[in-house]
Design an enzyme around this catalytic site. Sequence first.
Site: not given
Length: 800
Positions: A326-328
């Site tokens: 996941s992106d942050s």
Amino acid sequence: MINKILAITLSLSTGILFAQQKQIYHKSWTDFNKNGKMDVFEDPAQQTDKRVEDLLSQMTLAEKSCQMATLYGYGRVLKDEMPAAGWKNEIWKDGIANIDEELNSLPYNKKAESQYSFPFSKHAEAINTVQKWFVEETRLGIPVDFTNEGIHGLCHDRATPLPSPISIGSTWNKNLVRQAGETVGREAKALGYTNIYVPILDPARDPRWGRVVECYGEDPFLVAEMGKQMTLGVQSQGVASTLKHFAVYSVPKGGRDGNARTDPHVAPREMHQLFLYPFKRVIKEAHPLGVMSSYNDWDGVPVTGSHYFLTQLLRENYGFKGYVVSDSRAVEYIYEKHHVAADFKDATRQAVEAGLNVWTNFDPPAAYINNIRELVSEGKLSASTVDDRVRDVLRVKFILGLFDHPYVIDTKQADKTVHTAKDEAMSLQLNRESLVLLKNQGNLLPLEKKGIKNILVTGPLAAAENYAVSRYGPANNPVTSVLKGIKTMVGNTVNVLYEKGCDVVDPGWPGTEIIDQPLSAAEQQGIDKAVAQAKDVDVIVAVLGEDEKTVGESLSRTSLDLPGRQQRLLEALYATGKPVVLVLINGQPLTINWADKYVPAILEAWFPGHTGGQAIAEALFGAYNPGGKLTMTFPKTTGQIEFNFPFKPGSHADQPSSGPNGSGNTSVNGALYPFGYGLSYTTFSYSNLEITPQQQYAQGNIKVTVDLTNTGKIKGDEVVQLYLKDILSSVIGYESVLRGFERVTLNPGETKKLVFNLKPDDLAILDKNMNWTVEPGRFEVRIGSSSEDIRLKKEFDIKD
């Protein structure tokens, strides 16, 4: 007495464990689970899938859940540069999926400065030490996947810097991008990183969006071609490439960024043809081992919580075999921003069930990992789903060879293979080829040193350097500013004067983009000083545009004009009557209408890398002939947005003043500079366009050849662009689509025959039933120097 017995027992058990650790390494295998025998997962001769299943069968829920989270490296989450006794009390005592940006000494982050980032061999040794802790001190010894950023070059202290991705795209040079990817991968491997977050495959369709600077351009075919080469280059070195940001990330409503990056207004057919096309092609043709899921939504569903995106599209349709990270904060946003989950735990469930393998955020991983454990124990998340997610992570680790060679084998080699003289030359060539000549009235450029006694270099970006250093690239490399580059170029033959003139922005910015304010006395004085210096010079080089504080991640703009007082400075310099050369340092298209009308020469340099000043000076004085092309349409005003390529028929047409639907001249028409545009100091002619066969079945290939000749007097580069128009289709297509390009270097008078091969996929459209189809009918091939400068056309037919 009891305490003494306990102490002796503890001492003996510690000694036994230490002895076991000493014996886990064998000639051809490692006893990761420390049971004294070679298990299937420890046997290099076994098939990957068998090794994965054997290891998975030995894992507890605690160990599986730890393979589903990222641990951010030193200066972010990790507080210790080296493994410490306290790690035995941390959640990663059961392992971890990956550690991101470990010991890399991040630019602009003093907390992340590490004694282990340089020399390069010291970092490789440090990574081995961290890896050794996980191999020896966890029960199963599962190695860590060490991840890092790489869009501007490897995000590590003194690694080889690359110019910004928008610069890389402007080279249109697939071979050079492949070489850049190989450099990033080789340096990562030598330093101990095993997975690099590159390339960004988002087509940048709205020039206001702050991350335009980090994208290759607006066209999906060009993005796919560049992204494919970068991926192939990185993974050729035995390092994983992780694509980002999947998906529909680059068109938030209104081009707004930061926490507002959401609600893309993209129709389903447009999503597949424009925004998913690069991911589909790169996954199918380059087989990346990683994909980063974005934290925006599409059509009311968060992408990171979408089974359609993370499973159906990625794995079932595209054949992705790696793991999704996941992106942050993407998982947290499912409940924090999108409000489709009650809390973090339910957001975790949605993401895992959708297909997310590894969570990432700048927070300790315990909360997420415990969410998974609790969800399984409560019966809200199936154990088989967790197995599926962990299986993908383990597969990548086996493919990367982490279970065969978990450590950097030759740490000393890093000092010889990271940021070499060859890498430096490659980086400089990228900077050169990214330059785009936008205007050259009266052939003012190239400047001749023998005809110049005094030159004024002015503007807020003339002596600036910070734009060359990115959060997503290397740190601590010396930067050549434009001023320094020009001084080095002319030596003692020309007197170089410098005056800043103004800052990039004024104190009231960005409010002054809406309501202008009078210049302060200090601002007027700065402009006056530059004008005074200009009185006795032969030519003025004004270096204007944006810096790292005005464009980039979370830095979208409401205007595309020159920010601050720069337009005032430019007009004052022009009023002196001296020839003005405008050099643009910027991360997105700018609406430089006044400059285009009055300033005789304009050179677009984007955000170059650390040798950008040298490349710019070479172009200004003719040591290098710029040949880059725009990968973004330059609108005349933000009122025209969206204004980009490709586009549907009529959507970019002029508003008529009379005739059908004509109601007067009420809007500005046309692009300032179209997609694919760029000038040269020489000229080129196109001839002998041939298409074979001129009739073909839907599953056949089409061969296109054309001759290119340098008709000028100096060596130069041309980017030959092939556009395709479907004359009649069952659904509305685009006016034309880019389906081929080649950057060619020719000497004066030299001719080269170029060959393009159109495959069925290049002709396919999404039909009324949303199926990719090559429809029978007539197609037109357009060959030219830009999307508007078409030199040759020819048609062919696809038969039933």
